[in-house]
Design an enzyme around this catalytic site. Structure first.
Site, PDB file in Angstrom:
ATOM      1  N   GLU A 132       0.813  -1.223   0.000  1.00 34.71           N
ATOM      2  CA  GLU A 132       0.000   0.000   0.000  1.00 34.71           C
ATOM      3  C   GLU A 132       0.845   1.270   0.000  1.00 34.71           C
ATOM      4  O   GLU A 132       0.405   2.316  -0.481  1.00 34.71           O
ATOM      5  CB  GLU A 132      -0.978   0.004   1.170  1.00 34.71           C
ATOM      6  CG  GLU A 132      -2.121  -1.001   1.028  1.00 34.71           C
ATOM      7  CD  GLU A 132      -1.764  -2.389   1.551  1.00 34.71           C
ATOM      8  OE1 GLU A 132      -0.571  -2.633   1.833  1.00 34.71           O
ATOM      9  OE2 GLU A 132      -2.673  -3.237   1.665  1.00 34.71           O
TER      10      GLU A 132
ATOM     11  N   LYS B 299     -17.591  -1.491   5.765  1.00 39.34           N
ATOM     12  CA  LYS B 299     -18.035  -2.433   4.736  1.00 39.34           C
ATOM     13  C   LYS B 299     -19.554  -2.425   4.548  1.00 39.34           C
ATOM     14  O   LYS B 299     -20.046  -2.538   3.430  1.00 39.34           O
ATOM     15  CB  LYS B 299     -17.558  -3.841   5.112  1.00 39.34           C
ATOM     16  CG  LYS B 299     -17.553  -4.792   3.933  1.00 39.34           C
ATOM     17  CD  LYS B 299     -16.903  -6.121   4.304  1.00 39.34           C
ATOM     18  CE  LYS B 299     -16.896  -7.059   3.099  1.00 39.34           C
ATOM     19  NZ  LYS B 299     -16.312  -8.375   3.448  1.00 39.34           N
TER      20      LYS B 299
ATOM     21  N   PHE C 272     -11.236  -8.045  13.570  1.00 42.47           N
ATOM     22  CA  PHE C 272     -10.140  -8.442  12.685  1.00 42.47           C
ATOM     23  C   PHE C 272      -9.852  -7.323  11.666  1.00 42.47           C
ATOM     24  O   PHE C 272     -10.755  -6.801  11.034  1.00 42.47           O
ATOM     25  CB  PHE C 272     -10.507  -9.741  11.959  1.00 42.47           C
ATOM     26  CG  PHE C 272      -9.444 -10.174  11.002  1.00 42.47           C
ATOM     27  CD1 PHE C 272      -8.173 -10.521  11.455  1.00 42.47           C
ATOM     28  CD2 PHE C 272      -9.690 -10.204   9.642  1.00 42.47           C
ATOM     29  CE1 PHE C 272      -7.168 -10.909  10.567  1.00 42.47           C
ATOM     30  CE2 PHE C 272      -8.694 -10.585   8.738  1.00 42.47           C
ATOM     31  CZ  PHE C 272      -7.429 -10.929   9.210  1.00 42.47           C
ATOM     32  N   GLN C 273      -8.599  -7.005  11.542  1.00 40.90           N
ATOM     33  CA  GLN C 273      -8.125  -5.929  10.650  1.00 40.90           C
ATOM     34  C   GLN C 273      -8.804  -4.586  10.943  1.00 40.90           C
ATOM     35  O   GLN C 273      -9.001  -3.771  10.047  1.00 40.90           O
ATOM     36  CB  GLN C 273      -8.275  -6.315   9.178  1.00 40.90           C
ATOM     37  CG  GLN C 273      -7.331  -7.474   8.804  1.00 40.90           C
ATOM     38  CD  GLN C 273      -7.135  -7.642   7.310  1.00 40.90           C
ATOM     39  OE1 GLN C 273      -8.039  -7.409   6.510  1.00 40.90           O
ATOM     40  NE2 GLN C 273      -5.930  -8.052   6.919  1.00 40.90           N
TER      41      GLN C 273
ATOM     42  N   MET D 115      24.254   9.224   2.091  1.00 35.37           N
ATOM     43  CA  MET D 115      24.049  10.462   2.840  1.00 35.37           C
ATOM     44  C   MET D 115      24.211  10.213   4.344  1.00 35.37           C
ATOM     45  O   MET D 115      24.722  11.064   5.071  1.00 35.37           O
ATOM     46  CB  MET D 115      22.677  11.055   2.531  1.00 35.37           C
ATOM     47  CG  MET D 115      22.501  12.493   2.994  1.00 35.37           C
ATOM     48  SD  MET D 115      23.701  13.627   2.240  1.00 35.37           S
ATOM     49  CE  MET D 115      22.762  14.266   0.860  1.00 35.37           C
TER      50      MET D 115
END
Lengths: 586, 185
Positions: free
Chosen positions: A52, A164, A114-115, A480
């Site tokens: 993502e 959802k 969940f999630q 760097m």
């Protein structure tokens, strides 16, 4: 009102009505209804990323190269948390993106389902605004508000969190793409009297400088044209921040190069010694100002910014104008036309600038055995400058060399993570550009360490046969980090050696892409030509001098006129460049 | 703000401005999370919150008023105002500091103060409460709860005095404020 449609269908309809042709995303449990709606239509193309964070940077790349709003779709929980880096990146660089995240159904919110993650809570600090949609009636309004807020005023990222059950729910949809917002009203006027006072100051100035930034790019291509006209008419020298490169052509006569920590000697000296500073669409970031109480001590300062919070934030200015940069330039040019101004002659000033230019601050020791990283960028520029080229970067030495040695003549062609400094930005951003501009040559200038942060996106590039090129300046170090360890920590190279690097050619082949490796300067041009001619994604492993450092440099805690120059810096000077006060800074 | 810990890594000049106390009235959309947006901003940017009062004020328009007392140098106060005003859910920010504007503003706060004691201390507590116009809203054989309304400074003074006559607990509402005169805040 037409027939009722589902929340998921409303999301897709909004994208259609907002003129979005491509979105970047990754499916998961809480966004399945939206993915089902995606499956059943052909208007909006979905690009499947492999992480993502990749979707968020790809959306940024799409937005920055086109000026349109970029869109990503992620699932709840880990999907949303993985997008946080990209949202923060877009917030700091003022890039308009809309993140649509799935959420567990409303009746499960707060149960540690969940999630489940508190996505609006987590992203409150890294978005311009965000929403949790709890009623299908609100969805069309919120979706369109999201686009409006992302692109208006100072652009930025927004997030719409959709449970959802709301995606399944049915309701009435209305195209609200022309509506605005009841409380969010970015400035769309300009204080003409203040602009006239700026022109007064310009007429009196003997040593003026224009310091422009990403605000010009965000204002649109017209603002860049106006800036060029403004510079041409006044004959003022111009420098720019990292974010503003390309607004004024890098090959233009009045161009001094980038300013700031790794900016040119002439740009920083001119900033220090000027008597009038016109800051147009930049924000006096600490990479720009250096030590703030010694910043341009004898100048009148003018600041044009669309965001009031930028004014007097780091540096107190004499005149501030809260407006769009393009609008300011247009208004200033009108006033100048009316007055047929008598500007001071800037001859003496330009003579001084020429002396600074003679220092040749970007010089480096050429080498015929190993490829110098600066030389690699110079050759890349020469061999791509006449093509329709877009350059993205990761973060580190390669990024600064790209900014110093690649000359950008047009806006929206240079995409780099300026504010947040996100390693792993460049490659997914390049994919985003390539999706928006299928026929362009898109090159991610990368380092060997940065590229590994989002290398999984090579799978995306192969899937969609994107022609994205990855040009790795491979010095086997987090260069760097090592440079700062040399400057600050007695050359103790702690954990910044890139041990166990993959074989980048084999890595490319493993993904189904092409790999090219070059080690000798003599082979460089042919190899770059081969990279350009090879269809599909290419990893170009450019093995460069290991220990080269990035100069010139304003060491942290020092002023603009206290720069370390490259070629003549001794090891001792490097070791002692930063005093105790400077050491606490980043 | 703590001057020894500058907000920006490069902000190593010490600003010699004196801190001022300002009361800000912030009209916001009454929507979930709006308070978190405002106080999150204060936390993220290192601004002070001395007191905070939140309540729905115009239910028809679904607006809430956040009255917030903050302190900082004049330039920090200016930064706070523009930062808060930039939040999408914020309708309006007004500075209601008492000496601000044409007519100034009115500030009130309410406090409940529990005092425990017997004998002379108990009598003295009652006398002080009377002198400050505080109401006795609860009493037991060895305790009182006083209710006092007034400006923050008066309440501070009352609480300081109560400390020597058996103060055990204080609960304050924070400041409510409106602009004086006919115009709306």
């Amino acid at each position: 009102m037409g027939k009722k449609i589902t929340g998921a269908e409303m999301v897709i309809q909004t994208l259609h009505d907002q003129g979005v042709d491509s979105v970047f995303g990754y499916p998961g449990g809480a966004v399945l209804p939206i993915y089902d709606a995606i499956f059943q239509q052909e208007d909006v193309k979905h690009i499947l990323v492999r992480h993502e964070q990749g979707a968020s940077h790809a959306a940024e790349g799409y937005a920055r190269s086109t000026g349109k709003v970029g869109v990503l779709i992620v699932t709840s929980g880990p999907g949303a948390t993985n997008a946080v880096t990209g949202l923060t990146d877009a917030l700091l660089d003022s890039i308009p993106i809309v993140c649509i995240s799935g959420q567990v159904p409303t009746h499960l919110i707060g149960t540690d389902a969940f999630q489940e993650a508190d996505t609006v809570g987590i992203t409150r600090a890294c978005t311009k605004h965000n929403w949790l949609v709890k009623d299908i009636k609100d969805l069309p309004r919120i979706m369109h508000e999201a686009f409006y807020i992302a692109r208006s005023g100072r652009p930025g990222p927004v997030l719409v969190d959709i449970p959802k059950d709301i995606q399944f729910a049915e309701g009435d949809y209305e195209d609200l793409s022309k509506t605005t917002h009841k409380t969010y009203t970015p400035p769309n006027t300009i204080d003409n009297k203040a602009v006239a006072r700026v022109v007064d100051l310009m007429e009196r100035a003997k040593r003026p400088i224009i310091y422009s930034g990403g605000g010009i790019i965000n204002s649109g291509p017209k603002a860049s044209k106006l800036l060029q006209k403004f510079v041409h008419k006044t004959n003022m020298p111009i420098t720019s921040t990292l974010m503003g490169l390309g607004a004024y052509p890098g090959s233009g006569d009045n161009w001094l190069g980038m300013l700031g920590m790794h900016g040119t000697y002439e740009a920083n000296m001119a900033m220090h010694d000027c008597d009038l500073m016109l800051c147009i669409g930049a924000r006096f970031d600490d990479r720009i100002t250096g030590k703030i109480d010694e910043f341009s001590p004898n100048s009148k300062k003018v600041h044009i910014d669309i965001d009031a919070t930028s004014i007097n934030k780091n540096v107190e200015v004499d005149i501030s104008i809260i407006a769009d940069c393009g609008k300011f330039l247009n208004e200033a040019l009108k006033i100048m036309d009316k007055r047929s101004n008598k500007f001071q002659s800037f001859n003496e000033w330009w003579k001084q600038i020429e002396l600074w230019k003679k220092v040749n601050c970007l010089s480096y020791k050429p080498n015929s055995d190993v490829i110098m990283p600066q030389y690699a960028i110079q050759r890349l520029y020469e061999l791509t400058k006449n093509k329709d080229t877009y350059i993205t970067t990761e973060v580190g030495q390669h990024q600064m060399w790209a900014a110093q040695f690649y000359k950008f003549d047009k806006p929206n062609r240079w995409l780099t993570s300026g504010g947040l400094g996100t390693m792993g930005y460049g490659f997914p951003a390049a994919n985003g550009v390539q999706v928006a501009k299928p026929d362009a040559l898109v090159i991610d200038i990368a380092g060997d360490a940065s590229i590994l942060m989002n290398i999984q996106e090579l799978s995306t590039a192969v899937q969609y046969q994107l022609n994205t090129k990855i040009f790795i300046l491979n010095n086997s170090y987090m260069g760097m980090v090592r440079q700062w360890q040399q400057l600050l920590h007695g050359n103790r190279i702690s954990e910044s050696y890139s041990d166990s690097l993959p074989d980048f050619v084999k890595l490319a082949e493993a993904y189904g892409a092409t790999g090219i490796r070059v080690k000798k300067p003599a082979d460089l041009d042919d190899a770059i030509a081969r990279m350009i001619d090879t269809p599909g994604p290419v990893i170009f492993d450019c093995v460069v001098a290991n220990l080269e450092n990035c100069f010139p440099m304003i060491p942290s805690g020092k002023a603009h006129n206290d720069m370390l120059l490259g070629e003549n810096v001794s090891d001792e000077e490097v070791a002692n460049a930063i005093d105790d006060d400077g050491k606490i800074m980043v | 703000m703590n001057k020894k810990n500058p907000a920006s890594t490069y902000d190593i000049i010490s600003i010699n401005e004196d801190d001022e106390r300002h009361t800000l009235s912030i009209i916001v959309d009454d929507e979930p999370g709006v308070l978190a947006r405002v106080i999150g901003l204060f936390a993220a940017r290192g601004f002070n919150i001395d007191s905070l009062t939140v309540s729905e004020t115009e239910s028809k328009q679904q607006l809430s008023r956040i009255t917030l007392v903050t302190s900082g140098s004049p330039s920090v106060i200016e930064k706070i105002k523009v930062q808060v005003d930039r939040l999408v859910s914020v309708h309006k920010v007004s500075d209601l500091t008492a000496d601000y504007g044409q007519y100034g503003a009115l500030e009130r706060e309410l406090a409940l103060i529990k005092v425990k004691g017997t004998g002379n201390k108990r009598l003295e507590a009652l006398r002080l409460a009377e002198a400050f116009d505080a109401q006795t809203v609860d009493a037991s054989l060895d305790s009182f709860i006083f209710q006092i309304t007034g400006r923050t400074r008066e309440i501070d003074r009352f609480i300081n005095l109560m400390a020597s006559v058996g103060l055990t607990e204080v609960s304050r509402t924070g400041v409510a404020a409106l602009k004086r005169g006919a115009d709306n805040t």
